[in-house]
Design a protein around this motif. Structure first.
Motif, PDB file in Angstrom:
ATOM      1  N   ASP A 198     -71.175  69.729  55.199  1.00 29.88           N
ATOM      2  CA  ASP A 198     -71.162  70.344  56.525  1.00 29.88           C
ATOM      3  C   ASP A 198     -69.797  70.098  57.148  1.00 29.88           C
ATOM      4  O   ASP A 198     -69.354  68.956  57.202  1.00 29.88           O
ATOM      5  CB  ASP A 198     -72.269  69.711  57.392  1.00 29.88           C
ATOM      6  CG  ASP A 198     -72.372  70.346  58.771  1.00 29.88           C
ATOM      7  OD1 ASP A 198     -71.788  71.421  58.981  1.00 29.88           O
ATOM      8  OD2 ASP A 198     -73.054  69.759  59.632  1.00 29.88           O
TER       9      ASP A 198
ATOM     10  N   HIS B 235     -74.152  63.801  62.964  1.00 24.13           N
ATOM     11  CA  HIS B 235     -75.455  63.576  62.341  1.00 24.13           C
ATOM     12  C   HIS B 235     -75.258  63.197  60.887  1.00 24.13           C
ATOM     13  O   HIS B 235     -74.195  63.473  60.310  1.00 24.13           O
ATOM     14  CB  HIS B 235     -76.308  64.849  62.439  1.00 24.13           C
ATOM     15  CG  HIS B 235     -75.615  66.080  61.893  1.00 24.13           C
ATOM     16  ND1 HIS B 235     -75.650  66.408  60.558  1.00 24.13           N
ATOM     17  CD2 HIS B 235     -74.828  67.009  62.492  1.00 24.13           C
ATOM     18  CE1 HIS B 235     -74.933  67.510  60.366  1.00 24.13           C
ATOM     19  NE2 HIS B 235     -74.406  67.896  61.521  1.00 24.13           N
TER      20      HIS B 235
ATOM     21  N   HIS C 278     -79.110  68.260  58.314  1.00 26.06           N
ATOM     22  CA  HIS C 278     -79.230  67.405  59.491  1.00 26.06           C
ATOM     23  C   HIS C 278     -80.240  66.318  59.188  1.00 26.06           C
ATOM     24  O   HIS C 278     -81.420  66.591  59.028  1.00 26.06           O
ATOM     25  CB  HIS C 278     -79.713  68.197  60.716  1.00 26.06           C
ATOM     26  CG  HIS C 278     -78.687  69.144  61.241  1.00 26.06           C
ATOM     27  ND1 HIS C 278     -78.766  70.497  61.069  1.00 26.06           N
ATOM     28  CD2 HIS C 278     -77.540  68.921  61.918  1.00 26.06           C
ATOM     29  CE1 HIS C 278     -77.702  71.080  61.627  1.00 26.06           C
ATOM     30  NE2 HIS C 278     -76.943  70.141  62.145  1.00 26.06           N
TER      31      HIS C 278
ATOM     32  N   THR D 236     -71.412  63.321  60.071  1.00 26.68           N
ATOM     33  CA  THR D 236     -70.397  64.245  60.568  1.00 26.68           C
ATOM     34  C   THR D 236     -69.827  63.697  61.871  1.00 26.68           C
ATOM     35  O   THR D 236     -70.482  62.945  62.585  1.00 26.68           O
ATOM     36  CB  THR D 236     -70.973  65.647  60.850  1.00 26.68           C
ATOM     37  OG1 THR D 236     -71.843  65.576  61.988  1.00 26.68           O
ATOM     38  CG2 THR D 236     -71.727  66.191  59.654  1.00 26.68           C
TER      39      THR D 236
ATOM     40  N   GLU E 195     -68.101  65.690  64.959  1.00 24.38           N
ATOM     41  CA  GLU E 195     -67.846  67.078  65.319  1.00 24.38           C
ATOM     42  C   GLU E 195     -67.861  67.346  66.816  1.00 24.38           C
ATOM     43  O   GLU E 195     -68.748  68.013  67.331  1.00 24.38           O
ATOM     44  CB  GLU E 195     -68.848  67.999  64.617  1.00 24.38           C
ATOM     45  CG  GLU E 195     -70.313  67.592  64.742  1.00 24.38           C
ATOM     46  CD  GLU E 195     -71.258  68.600  64.074  1.00 24.38           C
ATOM     47  OE1 GLU E 195     -71.149  69.789  64.388  1.00 24.38           O
ATOM     48  OE2 GLU E 195     -72.075  68.179  63.250  1.00 24.38           O
TER      49      GLU E 195
ATOM     50  N   GLU F  16     -65.016  69.569  62.763  1.00 28.52           N
ATOM     51  CA  GLU F  16     -66.055  68.741  62.148  1.00 28.52           C
ATOM     52  C   GLU F  16     -65.631  68.288  60.756  1.00 28.52           C
ATOM     53  O   GLU F  16     -65.393  69.106  59.868  1.00 28.52           O
ATOM     54  CB  GLU F  16     -67.360  69.545  62.041  1.00 28.52           C
ATOM     55  CG  GLU F  16     -68.469  68.842  61.275  1.00 28.52           C
ATOM     56  CD  GLU F  16     -69.761  69.658  61.180  1.00 28.52           C
ATOM     57  OE1 GLU F  16     -69.671  70.904  61.237  1.00 28.52           O
ATOM     58  OE2 GLU F  16     -70.842  69.053  61.061  1.00 28.52           O
TER      59      GLU F  16
HETATM   60 ZN    ZN Z   1     -72.853  69.353  61.640  1.00 33.34          ZN
END
Ligand code: ZN
Ligand code: ZN
Length: 352
Positions: free
Chosen positions: A221, A285, A292, A312, A314, A328
Motif C-alpha cells: 500500500d 495502519h 488494512h 503505513t 500516510e 504514503e
Molecule cells: Zn494506506
C-alpha cells in the motif's frame, strides 16, 4: 505457517482458554496456509485440527502443513461442535449470530464459548521472514507500476484510465491489485477515497495516486502525489507541509512507541501550517494479508509498535474543492527505527 499454531497456543494459555475456534478465512489462511473458501481450524494444547469439505480435500493436502486435515461430509457445525471441549474462544467479530446459536445447540456438555475476536489478528501484526519477503516483493511490483504509469503520462488521460491501466499492469506482472487504485486529480484529490472519474487530468494539477499490489496473499500500500506541471504556490506549499509531516513521523516510528505518538508528530506539523482540519484520517495502519489491519496509527490508538510489524505512514492535506496531497510509505518497524519498503522518490515530481 510453521510456528503460528504454537504462538496461538501460548496466547490461549494466557487468556485461560482451552481451545480456539478460528472461522475467519484470512485467519485460517494465516494459521494453516489454506487458501480455499471453506475451512475452519481448532487450536488447543498439542491440538491442531483443520476442517474443510470434500471440494477442498486435495487443496488442503497441498497447502496445509502442521494441522490434521479433516474432511467434513454433511453437518459442518456438528463436526466442529463435536471437537470443541472446555472453554473455547471464538471469533465474535466475524461469526454470524445465527451460526453461534446453531453451534451452541450442538455443543457437548461443558463446552463453553468465550468471545475472543481479534486474537489471531493480533498475532498477524508481527510478520515472520516469509511474510516480510512477500510484502517486499509486492511493494517492488507496485513501485514498478508507478514508474510505468508516470512514464506514460497523466495529463490528458482520465483518472479512471490511469487507474485501470495501473491495475492491468499489476496483473501483467503477476500480482493482483490489493484494492482498486485511487487516482484523484485537482479538486478530486481533496476526497481521500475518491473514485477515479472520467474527467481528463489537466495541466498543473496535483494527482493523488494510491495503489497496492498483492502477491502470494500479501499486500502493499502506498501513495505518491504527482504534479502535471507547476501546481502553483499554494499547491507547492501544501505538498511541502505533507512531505515534512511524512518525513518527521517516519522518524518517530520504532518499537515501543504508540500509534498515537507517531500520529501526533505528523498532526502537529500539519496543525502548525494551519491545516489541522484538513487532515481528517489517521496517519497509518498495518498491512499484511489484508491491506488494512492492525496496528493503527491514529489520534486514539494505544497500539504499541513492535519489531517486524508493517505499517503505513500516510499524512495528507485535503482542501475541499481545490486539491489534495497524500504521501504514503509503508515500512517494517524495527527495534530502533524502521526499514522503508517504498523506494520511490518523495520530492515533488513534475510529470507529463
Ligand atoms: Zn494506506
Ligand atoms: Zn494507500
Amino acid at each position: 505457517m510453521r510456528g503460528r499454531g504454537e504462538r496461538l497456543e501460548r496466547v490461549l494459555a494466557e487468556r485461560e482458554l482451552d481451545r480456539m475456534l478460528v472461522t475467519d478465512l484470512t485467519n485460517v489462511r494465516y494459521l494453516t496456509g489454506f487458501t480455499g473458501t471453506n475451512g475452519a481450524c481448532i487450536c488447543g494444547p498439542g491440538e491442531r485440527l483443520f476442517l474443510t469439505d470434500f471440494r477442498y480435500t486435495e487443496r488442503a493436502a497441498a497447502e496445509v502443513e502442521g494441522w490434521e486435515p479433516i474432511t467434513v461430509a454433511g453437518d459442518w457445525l456438528g463436526a466442529i461442535a463435536e471437537r470443541l471441549r472446555g472453554r473455547f474462544g471464538f471469533e465474535d467479530d466475524h461469526m454470524p449470530v445465527r451460526m453461534l446459536e446453531k453451534l451452541g445447540e450442538k455443543l457437548a456438555d461443558g463446552a463453553e464459548p468465550a468471545p475472543a475476536g481479534g486474537t489471531v489478528e493480533k498475532l498477524r501484526r508481527v510478520k515472520d521472514d516469509e511474510e516480510l519477503a512477500a510484502i517486499a516483493e509486492a511493494s517492488k511490483l507496485a513501485d514498478e507500476v508507478w514508474r510505468w504509469s508516470v512514464e506514460r503520462g497523466l495529463a490528458g488521460k482520465s483518472e479512471r484510465e490511469v487507474a485501470r491501466g495501473a491495475e492491468a499492469r499489476i496483473r501483467e506482472l503477476g500480482g493482483d491489485p490489493s484494492f482498486p487504485a485511487i487516482v484523484a486529480a485537482g479538486p478530486n484529490g481533496a476526497l481521500p477515497h475518491a473514485e477515479p472519474g472520467e474527467r481528463p487530468i489537466g495541466r498543473g494539477e496535483l494527482v493523488v495516486f494510491d495503489m497496492g499490489a498483492q502477491l502470494d496473499g500479501y499486500c502493499s500500500d502506498g501513495t505518491r502525489t504527482y504534479a502535471t506541471g507547476d501546481p502553483g504556490e499554494r499547491g507547492r506549499a501544501v505538498y511541502e507541509t505533507v512531505l515534512a509531516a511524512q518525513l518527521a513521523s517516519l522518524e518517530a516510528v520504532k518499537a515501543g512507541v504508540t500509534g498515537e505518538d507517531v500520529d501526533a508528530v505528523a498532526r502537529k506539523i500539519i496543525d502548525e501550517a494551519g491545516h489541522g482540519e484538513h487532515f481528517g484520517h489517521g496517519l497509518g495502519h498495518g498491512v499484511g494479508l489484508e491491506v488494512h489491519e492492525g496496528p493503527r496509527l491514529s489520534p486514539k490508538s494505544d497500539d504499541v509498535l513492535a519489531p517486524n510489524e508493517v505499517v503505513t505512514v500516510e499524512p495528507g492535506i485535503y482542501l475541499p474543492g481545490e486539491l489534495g496531497v497524500r504521501i504514503e510509505d509503508f515500512v517494517v518497524v524495527s527495534e530502533d527505527g524502521y526499514r522503508n519498503l517504498s523506494a520511490l522518490p518523495k520530492e515533488l515530481t513534475l510529470v507529463d
